[in-house]
Enzyme design. Structure first.
Site, PDB file in Angstrom:
ATOM      1  N   ASP A 165      39.456   2.156 -23.153  1.00 45.24           N
ATOM      2  CA  ASP A 165      38.026   2.297 -23.395  1.00 45.24           C
ATOM      3  C   ASP A 165      37.583   3.757 -23.399  1.00 45.24           C
ATOM      4  O   ASP A 165      38.205   4.618 -22.775  1.00 45.24           O
ATOM      5  CB  ASP A 165      37.226   1.572 -22.301  1.00 45.24           C
ATOM      6  CG  ASP A 165      37.224   0.070 -22.478  1.00 45.24           C
ATOM      7  OD1 ASP A 165      38.014  -0.445 -23.285  1.00 45.24           O
ATOM      8  OD2 ASP A 165      36.421  -0.598 -21.785  1.00 45.24           O
ATOM      9  N   HIS A 175      41.466   3.500 -19.545  1.00 52.36           N
ATOM     10  CA  HIS A 175      40.521   4.385 -20.234  1.00 52.36           C
ATOM     11  C   HIS A 175      41.283   5.589 -20.790  1.00 52.36           C
ATOM     12  O   HIS A 175      42.146   6.145 -20.101  1.00 52.36           O
ATOM     13  CB  HIS A 175      39.425   4.880 -19.289  1.00 52.36           C
ATOM     14  CG  HIS A 175      38.509   3.789 -18.817  1.00 52.36           C
ATOM     15  ND1 HIS A 175      38.885   2.882 -17.855  1.00 52.36           N
ATOM     16  CD2 HIS A 175      37.251   3.452 -19.196  1.00 52.36           C
ATOM     17  CE1 HIS A 175      37.885   2.023 -17.642  1.00 52.36           C
ATOM     18  NE2 HIS A 175      36.885   2.352 -18.447  1.00 52.36           N
TER      19      HIS A 175
END
Length: 249
Positions: free
Chosen positions: A57, A205
């Protein structure tokens, strides 16, 4: 076997907005089972196949994303990158690299707002549409998946995603690495390897404020999961292994 090495834990605040721990229903939202059985939100995929989906992400980032791409290539791993539109505009070359390497791009809004019960449908649609336009302009491909920042979901969020024909995807509750907090490489590695099972969707992430621990963690996670026989697939590929029929209403 991979040796897990402990690393010092640091506290960190996201440059944009810190993500809460785990997916969260907005006020008034129904229980997970309601959305899952209707196929409106995917948390994981029930399958006997030894497949797993790595998701990243908040990128792309100039520093971490290229390093992650190199590691994924080394282990013949395909992943899904949930892109923030404003970051894609800044690093279109990295977005194109992700596509050229065979990874999947997905929509993660333009500016990473949390869609809580105060968020309007129009605001949600605007964030989704801006990122869709950005990714499509850069790559020529329209994303098929959407993940709301922080994992906040609601009927309104589902309606916004359906407007653009998106499948909403979250992550396995036992596979939130919380790597954005920089909890220590050992904790990230331990979370993934202790809980890994068929059909998992793992949350990482590729944009983290400060010195990311995601890359060193992946250097331990990828070879170990591959040794266990897991194959790394995109989320859309993983959904194709779903063995449970849903009732769409």
């Amino acid at each position: 076997m991979v040796k897990w090495k402990a690393a010092a834990a640091f506290c960190c605040v996201m440059l944009m907005i810190s993500s809460p721990s785990g997916a969260s229903p907005a006020a008034g939202a129904k229980e997970r089972k309601y959305y899952e059985t209707r196929g409106e939100i995917v948390w994981e995929v029930p399958t006997e196949k030894k497949v797993i989906a790595l998701t990243f992400d908040d990128g792309p980032s100039r520093k971490d994303t290229p390093e992650i791409l190199k590691l994924l290539a080394e282990y013949d791993a395909k992943a899904t990158f949930f892109i923030i539109g404003k970051h894609a505009e800044r690093y279109p070359d990295i977005v194109r690299q992700e596509v050229e390497a065979g990874h999947e791009l997905a929509n993660h809004t333009f500016s990473h707002p949390f869609f809580n019960n105060r968020s309007s449908l129009d605001a949600m649609k605007k964030e989704i549409e801006q990122t869709e336009e950005t990714i499509t302009r850069i790559t020529g491909q329209k994303p098929a998946l959407f993940r709301p920042p922080g994992g906040y979901y609601s009927d309104r969020l589902i309606d916004a995603a359906k407007t653009f024909h998106y499948q909403v995807v979250l992550w396995s509750w036992n596979q939130d690495t919380e790597d954005w907090k920089r909890p220590g490489v050992h904790k990230i590695v331990n979370k993934v390897l202790r809980n890994a099972k068929n059909g998992d969707i793992i949350l990482f992430h590729d944009f983290v404020a400060g010195q990311s621990q995601t890359v060193p963690a992946l250097k331990q996670i990828l070879p170990e999961l591959k040794e266990r026989g897991f194959r790394f697939v995109t989320v859309s590929e993983l959904i194709g292994y779903d063995q449970v029929p849903h009732v769409n209403q």
